[in-house]
Design an enzyme around this catalytic site. Structure first.
Site, PDB file in Angstrom:
ATOM      1  N   HIS A  94     132.434  10.855   6.320  1.00  0.00           N
ATOM      2  CA  HIS A  94     131.219  10.700   5.644  1.00  0.00           C
ATOM      3  C   HIS A  94     131.257   9.186   4.860  1.00  0.00           C
ATOM      4  CE1 HIS A  94     127.304  10.939   3.622  1.00  0.00           C
ATOM      5  NE2 HIS A  94     127.570  11.831   2.633  1.00  0.00           N
ATOM      6  N   HIS A  97     126.240   4.992  15.584  1.00  0.00           N
ATOM      7  CA  HIS A  97     125.830   5.554  14.486  1.00  0.00           C
ATOM      8  C   HIS A  97     125.244   7.180  14.763  1.00  0.00           C
ATOM      9  CE1 HIS A  97     124.130   7.062  10.545  1.00  0.00           C
ATOM     10  NE2 HIS A  97     124.927   6.181   9.877  1.00  0.00           N
ATOM     11  N   ASP A 108     128.403  -0.068   8.174  1.00  0.00           N
ATOM     12  CA  ASP A 108     129.700  -0.059   7.750  1.00  0.00           C
ATOM     13  C   ASP A 108     130.535  -1.298   8.267  1.00  0.00           C
ATOM     14  OD1 ASP A 108     129.372   2.771   6.403  1.00  0.00           O
ATOM     15  OD2 ASP A 108     129.151   3.363   8.463  1.00  0.00           O
TER      16      ASP A 108
END
Length: 424
Positions: A266, A307, A364
């Protein structure tokens, strides 16, 4: 009122009509709440991938189209034209503030940034090399012992005060955790700085030397906060909602969210990007590792690309890439790992294999590079994610409490032994 009806046919039983509801945007939902009592059946949906666990007005995601809306506003527009505290106000209250409302909100947050002096003694109970997320879980969960004057969750004013305290104190606590791990004196917050500037001040300044905060780095930090502020009903947000449904105080609920975010599947994705770059090691190895990523039999994964939700592109990544370029340009860093990251991005984007599968760099990938360039250690990446996401968590918690949602109680498909007697 239901917009239409769905019919469920179970062999050997009469058809069951179920209400179908339509949201503002997005797919319709079939209301199965009466299924257990009317048919004796439950739905089976491990991971809740096809289940709407609540009704919400806060955030909407369309993964296929690459859309992320906060209260209807596209994330790209908020990142470009707004700032983090204005976005916080929007998430908490449903509308963007007027000039007067924003000034009052910013002033309120600034007046809550200091933590109780005794809270600092908590740090001494942790090892200096403890993971920052472990310390965050403990300290945030303990806040209810210091601010028990406003823990009546049925009081709207108490809920608002708790929300303000959490948003204001998270940067202070995060910086405390970092300074403690470094053996440096803690820095008090400064009310003359904005939210991002204040965080960087508490992280990197010392009583012996207070340097001015770079506007470029502060802007980059603020964008990272905005782009991580909320992401609908993800694992940590669902954890906060489930904990909150029991009537737990907001500080305990946010601590539960931090614990859920700590999981590498996560909140640890940007940290995993840096770990991957360490594994690749050098620009000369990129082609070899891209080949490994394409090999279905090889466990290596290209972290920071693609993603789970966004099947086309991550709408946050474009903003983060621009910010990444600005930060690297401002700092003029000559770092082999950052050079490796930029080369990896260039090669992967030009490779048809990744383009055809929409495996583009996500938020990210770029946020990990930015945080490293600013000087934040990888162990603090998830802490900053938690700090940013606190407003989303507390907004969902407030919405859930105001709606009067019942305590969460998922069902199960039991496959263990049937009743049996103990004979001996």
């Amino acid at each position: 009122m239901a917009d239409k009806k769905a019919q469920l046919i179970i062999e050997g039983a009469a058809p069951v009509e179920l209400p179908v509801y339509s949201g503002t945007v997005g797919p319709d939902v079939i209301d199965v709440r009466s299924l257990g009592t009317s048919t004796g059946h439950f739905t089976f949906d491990p991971g809740f991938m096809s289940t709407a666990s609540c009704e919400s007005k806060i955030t909407y995601i369309d993964g296929d189209q690459g859309i992320l809306l906060h209260r209807g506003y596209p994330i790209e527009q908020l990142a470009e034209k707004s700032d983090y505290l204005e976005t916080c106000y929007l998430l908490l209250n449903g509308e963007l503030p007027t000039v007067e409302q924003k000034a009052k909100f910013v002033d309120t947050i600034k007046n809550h940034t200091i933590v109780h002096e005794q809270l600092k003694t908590f740090l001494n109970g942790f090892r200096r090399d403890a993971h920052p997320m472990a310390v965050m879980c403990g300290i945030v969960g303990a806040l209810s012992a210091f601010y028990h004057d406003s823990l009546d969750i049925n009081n709207a004013q108490h809920r608002e005060i708790s929300a303000h305290r959490l948003i204001a104190k998270m940067p202070t606590i995060a910086a405390m955790v970092y300074k403690y791990s470094m053996g440096q004196p803690l820095m008090y917050p400064r009310n003359d700085l904005n939210y991002a500037e204040n965080f960087l001040h508490m992280m990197f300044n010392t009583p012996a030397e207070v340097k001015p905060i770079s506007p470029v780095l502060a802007k980059a930090m603020d964008r990272i906060f905005i782009l991580h502020a909320d992401h609908e009903q993800n694992a940590s947000t669902s954890t906060v909602r489930l904990a909150g449904s029991t009537g737990a105080n907001p500080f305990a609920c946010i601590a539960a969210g931090i614990a859920a975010l700590w999981g590498p599947a996560h909140g640890g994705a940007n940290e995993a990007v840096l770990t991957m770059l360490d594994e690749i090691g050098d620009v000369s190895n990129i082609e070899k590792f891209l080949a490994k990523a394409k090999d279905k039999n090889d466990p290596f994964k290209l972290m920071g690309f693609g993603h789970r939700v966004y099947k086309n592109f991550d709408p946050r990544a474009k903003v983060m890439k621009q910010t990444c370029d600005e930060v690297l340009g401002e700092l003029g860093i000559n770092d082999p790992q950052l050079e490796l990251a930029m080369k990896l991005e260039e090669i992967a984007l030009s490779d048809p294999y990744f383009a055809e599968r929409n495996l583009y760099p996500n938020v990210d990938f770029y946020s990990g590079i930015i945080l490293k360039a600013i000087g934040i250690p990888t162990s603090m990446f998830t802490v900053i994610f938690a700090m940013s996401r606190t407003v989303g968590w507390i907004s969902h918690w407030k919405e859930m409490i105001a709606s009067g949602q019942k305590i969460g109680r998922p069902r199960q498909l039991y496959t263990g032994p049937a009743k049996r007697d103990l004979t001996r």
